[in-house]
Scaffold this motif. Structure first.
Motif, PDB file in Angstrom:
ATOM      1  N   ASP A 486      22.032  27.728  27.295  1.00  0.00           N
ATOM      2  CA  ASP A 486      22.315  28.765  28.293  1.00  0.00           C
ATOM      3  C   ASP A 486      22.861  30.024  27.617  1.00  0.00           C
ATOM      4  O   ASP A 486      24.012  30.404  27.826  1.00  0.00           O
ATOM      5  N   PRO A 487      22.062  30.713  26.801  1.00  0.00           N
ATOM      6  CA  PRO A 487      22.576  31.871  26.040  1.00  0.00           C
ATOM      7  C   PRO A 487      23.057  33.006  26.927  1.00  0.00           C
ATOM      8  O   PRO A 487      23.972  33.748  26.552  1.00  0.00           O
ATOM      9  N   TYR A 488      22.473  33.147  28.123  1.00  0.00           N
ATOM     10  CA  TYR A 488      22.919  34.243  28.992  1.00  0.00           C
ATOM     11  C   TYR A 488      24.296  33.961  29.573  1.00  0.00           C
ATOM     12  O   TYR A 488      25.015  34.900  29.937  1.00  0.00           O
ATOM     13  N   GLN A 489      24.660  32.691  29.676  1.00  0.00           N
ATOM     14  CA  GLN A 489      26.023  32.374  30.086  1.00  0.00           C
ATOM     15  C   GLN A 489      27.012  32.797  29.011  1.00  0.00           C
ATOM     16  O   GLN A 489      28.089  33.321  29.309  1.00  0.00           O
ATOM     17  N   LEU A 490      26.642  32.615  27.748  1.00  0.00           N
ATOM     18  CA  LEU A 490      27.484  33.082  26.646  1.00  0.00           C
ATOM     19  C   LEU A 490      27.585  34.607  26.675  1.00  0.00           C
ATOM     20  O   LEU A 490      28.659  35.175  26.447  1.00  0.00           O
ATOM     21  N   CYS A 491      26.470  35.286  26.986  1.00  0.00           N
ATOM     22  CA  CYS A 491      26.508  36.749  27.131  1.00  0.00           C
ATOM     23  C   CYS A 491      27.464  37.145  28.250  1.00  0.00           C
ATOM     24  O   CYS A 491      28.247  38.099  28.109  1.00  0.00           O
ATOM     25  N   ASP A 492      27.396  36.415  29.375  1.00  0.00           N
ATOM     26  CA  ASP A 492      28.299  36.704  30.500  1.00  0.00           C
ATOM     27  C   ASP A 492      29.760  36.557  30.084  1.00  0.00           C
ATOM     28  O   ASP A 492      30.608  37.389  30.448  1.00  0.00           O
ATOM     29  N   ASP A 493      30.056  35.495  29.339  1.00  0.00           N
ATOM     30  CA  ASP A 493      31.442  35.253  28.938  1.00  0.00           C
ATOM     31  C   ASP A 493      31.945  36.343  28.000  1.00  0.00           C
ATOM     32  O   ASP A 493      33.120  36.743  28.072  1.00  0.00           O
ATOM     33  N   LEU A 494      31.089  36.841  27.128  1.00  0.00           N
ATOM     34  CA  LEU A 494      31.482  37.931  26.236  1.00  0.00           C
ATOM     35  C   LEU A 494      31.698  39.223  27.017  1.00  0.00           C
ATOM     36  O   LEU A 494      32.673  39.950  26.798  1.00  0.00           O
ATOM     37  N   GLN A 495      30.788  39.512  27.945  1.00  0.00           N
ATOM     38  CA  GLN A 495      30.919  40.717  28.762  1.00  0.00           C
ATOM     39  C   GLN A 495      32.150  40.642  29.664  1.00  0.00           C
ATOM     40  O   GLN A 495      32.895  41.626  29.798  1.00  0.00           O
ATOM     41  N   ASP A 496      32.369  39.480  30.278  1.00  0.00           N
ATOM     42  CA  ASP A 496      33.535  39.314  31.151  1.00  0.00           C
ATOM     43  C   ASP A 496      34.845  39.427  30.375  1.00  0.00           C
ATOM     44  O   ASP A 496      35.866  39.867  30.930  1.00  0.00           O
ATOM     45  N   SER A 497      34.819  39.053  29.105  1.00  0.00           N
ATOM     46  CA  SER A 497      36.030  39.158  28.283  1.00  0.00           C
ATOM     47  C   SER A 497      36.444  40.613  28.107  1.00  0.00           C
ATOM     48  O   SER A 497      37.628  40.950  28.179  1.00  0.00           O
ATOM     49  N   LEU A 498      35.459  41.496  27.877  1.00  0.00           N
ATOM     50  CA  LEU A 498      35.772  42.922  27.768  1.00  0.00           C
ATOM     51  C   LEU A 498      36.346  43.439  29.084  1.00  0.00           C
ATOM     52  O   LEU A 498      37.329  44.203  29.085  1.00  0.00           O
ATOM     53  N   GLN A 499      35.742  43.053  30.200  1.00  0.00           N
ATOM     54  CA  GLN A 499      36.237  43.489  31.500  1.00  0.00           C
ATOM     55  C   GLN A 499      37.662  42.998  31.739  1.00  0.00           C
ATOM     56  O   GLN A 499      38.507  43.707  32.289  1.00  0.00           O
ATOM     57  N   MET A 500      37.936  41.777  31.262  1.00  0.00           N
ATOM     58  CA  MET A 500      39.277  41.201  31.383  1.00  0.00           C
ATOM     59  C   MET A 500      40.284  42.011  30.576  1.00  0.00           C
ATOM     60  O   MET A 500      41.392  42.290  31.039  1.00  0.00           O
ATOM     61  N   PHE A 501      39.899  42.430  29.370  1.00  0.00           N
ATOM     62  CA  PHE A 501      40.785  43.257  28.544  1.00  0.00           C
ATOM     63  C   PHE A 501      41.034  44.615  29.203  1.00  0.00           C
ATOM     64  O   PHE A 501      42.161  45.124  29.220  1.00  0.00           O
ATOM     65  N   LYS A 502      39.958  45.225  29.727  1.00  0.00           N
ATOM     66  CA  LYS A 502      40.079  46.542  30.339  1.00  0.00           C
ATOM     67  C   LYS A 502      41.020  46.495  31.541  1.00  0.00           C
ATOM     68  O   LYS A 502      41.879  47.375  31.710  1.00  0.00           O
ATOM     69  N   GLU A 503      40.878  45.474  32.372  1.00  0.00           N
ATOM     70  CA  GLU A 503      41.756  45.339  33.534  1.00  0.00           C
ATOM     71  C   GLU A 503      43.202  45.117  33.104  1.00  0.00           C
ATOM     72  O   GLU A 503      44.133  45.639  33.731  1.00  0.00           O
ATOM     73  N   ALA A 504      43.380  44.368  32.022  1.00  0.00           N
ATOM     74  CA  ALA A 504      44.736  44.080  31.551  1.00  0.00           C
ATOM     75  C   ALA A 504      45.439  45.349  31.073  1.00  0.00           C
ATOM     76  O   ALA A 504      46.607  45.584  31.391  1.00  0.00           O
ATOM     77  N   VAL A 505      44.745  46.187  30.299  1.00  0.00           N
ATOM     78  CA  VAL A 505      45.385  47.402  29.782  1.00  0.00           C
ATOM     79  C   VAL A 505      45.504  48.465  30.862  1.00  0.00           C
ATOM     80  O   VAL A 505      46.360  49.362  30.781  1.00  0.00           O
ATOM     81  N   THR A 506      44.644  48.382  31.871  1.00  0.00           N
ATOM     82  CA  THR A 506      44.701  49.356  32.972  1.00  0.00           C
ATOM     83  C   THR A 506      45.851  49.034  33.924  1.00  0.00           C
ATOM     84  O   THR A 506      46.554  49.934  34.400  1.00  0.00           O
ATOM     85  N   ASN A 507      46.049  47.746  34.177  1.00  0.00           N
ATOM     86  CA  ASN A 507      47.065  47.321  35.152  1.00  0.00           C
ATOM     87  C   ASN A 507      48.448  47.157  34.546  1.00  0.00           C
ATOM     88  O   ASN A 507      49.440  47.109  35.261  1.00  0.00           O
ATOM     89  N   GLN A 508      48.508  47.033  33.189  1.00  0.00           N
ATOM     90  CA  GLN A 508      49.791  46.831  32.540  1.00  0.00           C
ATOM     91  C   GLN A 508      50.185  48.088  31.776  1.00  0.00           C
ATOM     92  O   GLN A 508      49.341  48.895  31.378  1.00  0.00           O
ATOM     93  N   ASP A 509      51.462  48.244  31.567  1.00  0.00           N
ATOM     94  CA  ASP A 509      51.972  49.371  30.774  1.00  0.00           C
ATOM     95  C   ASP A 509      51.961  48.961  29.316  1.00  0.00           C
ATOM     96  O   ASP A 509      52.966  48.563  28.744  1.00  0.00           O
ATOM     97  N   VAL A 510      50.772  49.035  28.701  1.00  0.00           N
ATOM     98  CA  VAL A 510      50.587  48.588  27.327  1.00  0.00           C
ATOM     99  C   VAL A 510      50.617  49.788  26.400  1.00  0.00           C
ATOM    100  O   VAL A 510      49.889  50.763  26.605  1.00  0.00           O
ATOM    101  N   LYS A 511      51.434  49.715  25.363  1.00  0.00           N
ATOM    102  CA  LYS A 511      51.566  50.849  24.433  1.00  0.00           C
ATOM    103  C   LYS A 511      51.339  50.414  23.001  1.00  0.00           C
ATOM    104  O   LYS A 511      52.053  50.781  22.095  1.00  0.00           O
ATOM    105  N   GLY A 512      50.312  49.599  22.789  1.00  0.00           N
ATOM    106  CA  GLY A 512      49.983  49.181  21.423  1.00  0.00           C
ATOM    107  C   GLY A 512      50.435  47.777  21.148  1.00  0.00           C
ATOM    108  O   GLY A 512      51.214  47.188  21.881  1.00  0.00           O
ATOM    109  N   ILE A 513      49.928  47.249  20.052  1.00  0.00           N
ATOM    110  CA  ILE A 513      50.243  45.883  19.643  1.00  0.00           C
ATOM    111  C   ILE A 513      51.013  45.915  18.339  1.00  0.00           C
ATOM    112  O   ILE A 513      50.605  46.577  17.416  1.00  0.00           O
TER     113      ILE A 513
END
Length: 513
Positions: A486-513
């Motif tokens: 199911d390679p497209y499921q792996l593609c989905d998981d990679l794409q969803d991971s970026l969306q998860m990161f974007k939502e995290a930095v957008t919703n949180q007061d993140v100022k670097g690591i």
């Protein structure tokens, strides 16, 4: 378009001396008509160690670059363009042959008939699923070797309308011709800006921050500590590399390929994500794009494996933690070891004393990809950055390159290839990230909508290449369908991971690591 500034082969050179050369690469031997002995110095070039390595049975590796265009592709225009550019490059008008008398592999220049290298199949314009056809066609290219009696490249033109393009060009070539940096540099030399047909694309370059002189004492302490860290991390990585050769293997997960996986047919798929979204995460956390790439890979693999283990255990859910403890999963990351990094102008790569020489100048770095499901998704990136920062201080890539060359010089190409293949097979995935043009470009007048390069022939069930283009990032994968059904499921998981990161930095007061 103009040429690349390289002299074409002298068509007046006499052809006909046999010289006892043949092609040997697991295919039927065939005599190659070579150039006269008096032309040997000009028309022969010894094969590099990497060339010899990639022509062994263990590492018979190919590159496929899929170029989607916004218009139908004109075959005659492509042919004319290739005749004035690509075939003027030495590697694209030469054969890697073995001199039977001396037992040495060489690049032997030959005449090139571009017509023999362009494949334009008749297609059904009313096909039910053009996207599925394209996937089946590109995947079929992984089952057919190139004709070893002519230069090792071919171009396929598919004028089929898919969801992303009006026409698709496919460049297939043998990896012995060059690495990703070399090939991308060559392709860019064949393109122009869409906004200015006479201008070459802007070549991305890394920006260096201005350094403030801290004074002699601080500078001395810094460099002393820096050298100590480089020495330490290099020793640690070298020991781990040697352990991987001898016994250290990744955990047998649903992503891990078995014996012989390098020779199995591959499924080629890709997914385009937003490079702008990656930059949002990068800027919010004060990272690099490579940090975000590795964070996406780590998160995507964790989500995918969690789902696969869930199905295996009959749970069928990706929301609960189904992962076993202490999974060892590593990526063989491809590193450019040229003194001058990044994409370079082709003319610069072809200069004799260039620091960015053409060829296969890459080493492998074995990178941990911790598999887990943390509560805070940004922990994936924090872990990835910590690992990458240590790798940046290590000379592991140069160690792996030098070790392979030394082994080859002492024991020969076959032994070096088997050892390299053993190292790679003890890891789970191959990862590469190559930066692309910053603006829209045209390939012989055809505007590109995306570029999806990948490789096959290495002992991995999953090979992932990240290729940027304008404001897009294409994730291109070559997978063994027996391992990754199911390679497209792996593609989905990679794409969803970026969306998860974007939502995290957008919703949180993140100022670097």
């Amino acid at each position: 378009m103009g040429s690349l500034g390289l002299k074409p082969i002298d068509t007046k050179t006499k052809i006909g001396s046999k010289m006892g050369v043949n092609t040997t690469n697991g295919h039927k031997n065939s005599t190659v008509v070579a150039i006269e002995p008096e032309q040997e110095r000009q028309e022969h070039e010894p094969a590099s160690p990497a060339t010899r390595l990639f022509h062994t049975k263990s590492l018979n590796c190919y590159i496929i670059a899929i170029l989607g265009c916004t218009t139908k592709i004109n075959r005659d225009v492509i042919k004319k363009g290739l005749e004035s550019t690509l075939v003027n490059h030495p590697r694209f008008r030469s054969l890697p042959v073995v001199d039977e008398k001396k037992g040495i592999r060489k690049w032997v220049k030959t005449r090139v008939n571009v017509e023999d290298h362009i494949i334009c199949p008749d297609l059904d314009t009313d096909m039910d699923s053009p996207d599925e056809f394209l996937e089946n066609y590109t995947s079929s290219l992984t089952t057919t070797p190139l004709d070893m009696t002519k230069p090792l490249w071919e171009v396929h033109i598919l004028n089929v309308k898919t969801s992303e393009a009006e026409g698709v060009g496919i460049l297939k070539l043998h990896h012995s011709i060059g690495d990703g940096i070399s090939i991308i540099s060559l392709i860019l030399a064949c393109t122009r800006k869409a906004s200015d047909p006479e201008a070459l694309p802007t070549i991305p370059s890394s920006t260096k921050k201005e350094k403030v002189d801290p004074g002699f004492l601080r500078r001395f302490c810094y460099y002393f500590w820096f050298l100590c860290m480089v020495f330490w991390y290099t020793v640690v990585d070298a020991v781990m590399f040697l352990a991987t050769i001898l016994f250290l293997k990744d955990t047998e997960t649903p992503m891990k390929g078995g014996a012989g996986v390098g020779h199995t047919p591959k499924r080629l798929v890709h997914r385009t994500i937003s490079l702008d979204d990656m930059k949002i995460v990068k800027n919010a956390l004060n990272l690099t794009i490579n940090d975000v790439v590795m964070g996406i890979a780590q998160a995507g693999f964790s989500r995918y494996l969690n789902r696969r283990y869930g199905y295996k255990n009959g749970k069928g859910s990706s929301k609960t933690n189904n992962l076993p403890n202490n999974i060892r999963l590593r990526g063989s990351v491809v590193f450019n070891i040229r003194p001058s990094t990044g994409i370079k102008a082709l003319a610069e790569m072809m200069e004799k004393k260039s620091k960015a020489k053409w060829g296969n100048k890459v080493g492998y770095v074995l990178t941990r990809l911790p598999i887990s499901l943390p509560d805070n998704p940004l922990d994936y990136i924090r872990q990835a950055k910590t690992i990458i920062d240590k790798k940046k201080l290590s000379l592991e890539s140069r160690f792996s390159f030098a070790a392979a060359k030394l082994t080859q010089d002492i024991f020969g190409s076959q032994v070096a290839a088997k050892i390299t293949s053993r190292v790679l097979s003890h890891t789970t995935v191959l990862i590469s990230n190559v930066v692309g043009p910053q603006e829209e470009i045209t390939f012989f007048g055809h505007k590109l909508s995306y570029a999806a390069p990948t490789t096959f022939g290495l002992p991995h069930a999953v090979t992932i290449h990240f290729q940027s283009y304008c404001n897009k990032m294409t994730i291109s994968m070559a997978v063994d369908p027996q391992v990754i059904p199911d390679p497209y499921q792996l593609c989905d998981d990679l794409q969803d991971s970026l969306q998860m990161f974007k939502e995290a930095v957008t919703n949180q007061d993140v100022k670097g690591i």
